[in-house]
Scaffold this motif. Structure first.
Motif, PDB file in Angstrom:
ATOM      1  N   VAL A  40      19.261 -49.455  58.193  1.00 35.67           N
ATOM      2  CA  VAL A  40      19.686 -50.623  58.959  1.00 35.67           C
ATOM      3  C   VAL A  40      19.625 -51.856  58.065  1.00 35.67           C
ATOM      4  N   SER A  41      20.485 -52.823  58.333  1.00 32.98           N
ATOM      5  CA  SER A  41      20.501 -54.036  57.518  1.00 32.98           C
ATOM      6  C   SER A  41      19.536 -55.095  58.027  1.00 32.98           C
ATOM      7  N   ASP A  42      19.223 -55.063  59.325  1.00 32.33           N
ATOM      8  CA  ASP A  42      18.330 -56.044  59.936  1.00 32.33           C
ATOM      9  C   ASP A  42      17.387 -55.288  60.872  1.00 32.33           C
ATOM     10  N   SER A  74      11.037 -39.664  68.421  1.00 33.91           N
ATOM     11  CA  SER A  74      11.078 -40.858  67.577  1.00 33.91           C
ATOM     12  C   SER A  74      12.308 -40.891  66.684  1.00 33.91           C
ATOM     13  N   ILE A  75      12.665 -42.111  66.278  1.00 35.35           N
ATOM     14  CA  ILE A  75      13.664 -42.369  65.250  1.00 35.35           C
ATOM     15  C   ILE A  75      13.041 -43.411  64.332  1.00 35.35           C
ATOM     16  N   MET A  76      13.158 -43.213  63.038  1.00 33.06           N
ATOM     17  CA  MET A  76      12.676 -44.224  62.098  1.00 33.06           C
ATOM     18  C   MET A  76      13.851 -45.090  61.684  1.00 33.06           C
ATOM     19  N   LEU A  77      13.588 -46.373  61.539  1.00 32.84           N
ATOM     20  CA  LEU A  77      14.584 -47.336  61.090  1.00 32.84           C
ATOM     21  C   LEU A  77      14.095 -47.913  59.771  1.00 32.84           C
ATOM     22  N   GLN A  78      14.953 -47.910  58.756  1.00 32.57           N
ATOM     23  CA  GLN A  78      14.556 -48.398  57.437  1.00 32.57           C
ATOM     24  C   GLN A  78      15.520 -49.480  56.977  1.00 32.57           C
ATOM     25  N   ALA A  79      14.968 -50.671  56.701  1.00 31.02           N
ATOM     26  CA  ALA A  79      15.781 -51.772  56.190  1.00 31.02           C
ATOM     27  C   ALA A  79      16.149 -51.481  54.745  1.00 31.02           C
ATOM     28  N   CYS A  80      17.435 -51.361  54.484  1.00 33.56           N
ATOM     29  CA  CYS A  80      17.907 -51.101  53.125  1.00 33.56           C
ATOM     30  C   CYS A  80      19.401 -51.367  53.086  1.00 33.56           C
ATOM     31  N   GLU A  81      19.949 -51.307  51.883  1.00 32.23           N
ATOM     32  CA  GLU A  81      21.388 -51.492  51.741  1.00 32.23           C
ATOM     33  C   GLU A  81      22.104 -50.393  52.498  1.00 32.23           C
TER      34      GLU A  81
END
Length: 140
Positions: A40-42, A74-81
């Motif tokens: 995700v970006s944000d 669960s779902i993991m969200l990771q801020a990255c490009e």
């Protein structure tokens, strides 16, 4: 013939023995779970999306990565490009959430539709990741 702990075994059965030994070690649970990770970006915007649209709660947040979940999943969200969007499947007990999702303002990619494998719908998160939801197929 090959002599093993199980006695003398024809060479042609060695594959079976190897598989049997592997399966025997599989009786002990080693994997706790599998969790999809969406880029995700944000992070905060994505957390808000999963809260508002799907009723998920933040399980933990480490700044650049977090886990959101509901009903033990669960779902993991990771801020990255952003690369190309990912897809996550969410299996449902029933389709009762579909109406509230449609009313939430989420971008619906596929309205609820009965398929041979599931009664399903698809929505996009703010980064274009596809959230594919499905319940048992409807009896027609």
């Amino acid at each position: 013939m090959l002599t093993t702990a199980r006695g003398r075994v024809p060479i042609g059965q060695i594959r079976f023995i190897t598989n049997w030994a592997f399966c025997n070690t599989m009786s002990r649970k080693l994997i706790e779970n599998t969790i999809p990770v969406l880029a995700v970006s944000d992070l905060e915007r994505s957390i808000e999306f999963f809260r508002r649209v799907l009723g998920f709660n933040v399980e933990w947040n480490a700044g650049q990565i977090c886990s959101v979940g509901r009903d033990g999943s669960s779902i993991m969200l990771q801020a990255c490009e952003q690369g190309s969007p990912s897809t996550v499947w969410i299996g449902l007990e029933d389709d009762s959430i579909f109406e509230s999702i449609e009313q939430s303002g989420a971008r619906v990619l596929q309205a609820p539709a009965n398929q041979p494998w599931a009664y399903e719908m698809k929505i996009a998160d703010p980064d274009g990741n596809i959230v594919w939801l499905g319940a048992e197929p409807s009896a027609e």
